[in-house]
Design a protein around this motif. Structure first.
Motif, PDB file in Angstrom:
ATOM      1  N   THR A 265      -5.229   6.846  -0.102  1.00  0.00           N
ATOM      2  CA  THR A 265      -4.324   5.498  -0.132  1.00  0.00           C
ATOM      3  C   THR A 265      -4.477   4.846  -1.316  1.00  0.00           C
ATOM      4  O   THR A 265      -5.772   4.836  -2.031  1.00  0.00           O
TER       5      THR A 265
ATOM      6  N   ARG B 114       3.949   2.190   2.679  1.00  0.00           N
ATOM      7  CA  ARG B 114       3.855   1.457   3.983  1.00  0.00           C
ATOM      8  C   ARG B 114       4.821   0.207   4.108  1.00  0.00           C
ATOM      9  O   ARG B 114       5.011  -0.393   3.214  1.00  0.00           O
TER      10      ARG B 114
ATOM     11  N   MET C 298       0.860  -1.240   0.083  1.00  0.00           N
ATOM     12  CA  MET C 298       0.025   0.009   0.128  1.00  0.00           C
ATOM     13  C   MET C 298       0.906   1.128   0.033  1.00  0.00           C
ATOM     14  O   MET C 298       2.028   1.248   0.439  1.00  0.00           O
ATOM     15  N   HIS C 299       0.373   2.256  -0.616  1.00  0.00           N
ATOM     16  CA  HIS C 299       0.931   3.655  -0.505  1.00  0.00           C
ATOM     17  C   HIS C 299      -0.173   4.558  -0.178  1.00  0.00           C
ATOM     18  O   HIS C 299      -1.175   4.694  -0.836  1.00  0.00           O
ATOM     19  N   ASP C 300       0.493   5.620   0.609  1.00  0.00           N
ATOM     20  CA  ASP C 300      -0.266   6.721   1.050  1.00  0.00           C
ATOM     21  C   ASP C 300       0.274   8.088   0.673  1.00  0.00           C
ATOM     22  O   ASP C 300       1.509   8.024   0.433  1.00  0.00           O
TER      23      ASP C 300
ATOM     24  N   ARG D 158      -5.444  12.066   3.946  1.00  0.00           N
ATOM     25  CA  ARG D 158      -4.672  10.728   3.529  1.00  0.00           C
ATOM     26  C   ARG D 158      -5.330  10.089   2.330  1.00  0.00           C
ATOM     27  O   ARG D 158      -6.594   9.829   2.328  1.00  0.00           O
TER      28      ARG D 158
END
Length: 99
Positions: free
Chosen positions: A57, A95, A1-3, A55
């Motif tokens: 995601t 993440r 995952m990437h935020d 945020r």
């Protein structure tokens, strides 16, 4: 995952910022392709210059990049000029650990 975290500086006119953010900008962000989740909230207390944190995601950094490069992404980024007059900091955060 990437935020992607967006930290908005404290605006001079907080009511106008809140009104615009909730009524216009949130809708633009909601149109972003590949977006898995979008959350935001106001920072508690006056000891910080940061007023609001958002945020976004994504499943991956390439998805985040593609989303922001899309027409909806460009519109969302361009919209910052309409309300984020005090400035904002954008941070890409991959993440590392999840439970």
């Amino acid at each position: 995952m990437h935020d992607i975290f967006v930290l908005y500086n404290k605006p001079q006119d907080q009511e106008a910022f809140d009104r615009y953010y909730a009524s216009t900008h949130v809708g633009l962000v909601g149109e972003l392709p590949l977006l898995k989740e979008f959350t935001w909230g106001k920072v508690v207390g006056d000891e910080h210059d940061c007023y609001l944190v958002a945020r976004l995601t994504y499943a991956s950094k390439p998805d985040a990049d593609a989303s922001l490069a899309s027409e909806a992404g460009r519109a969302s980024v361009a919209d910052l000029a309409n309300f984020a007059h005090a400035g904002a900091t954008v941070m890409n955060v991959p993440r590392i650990g999840e439970s």
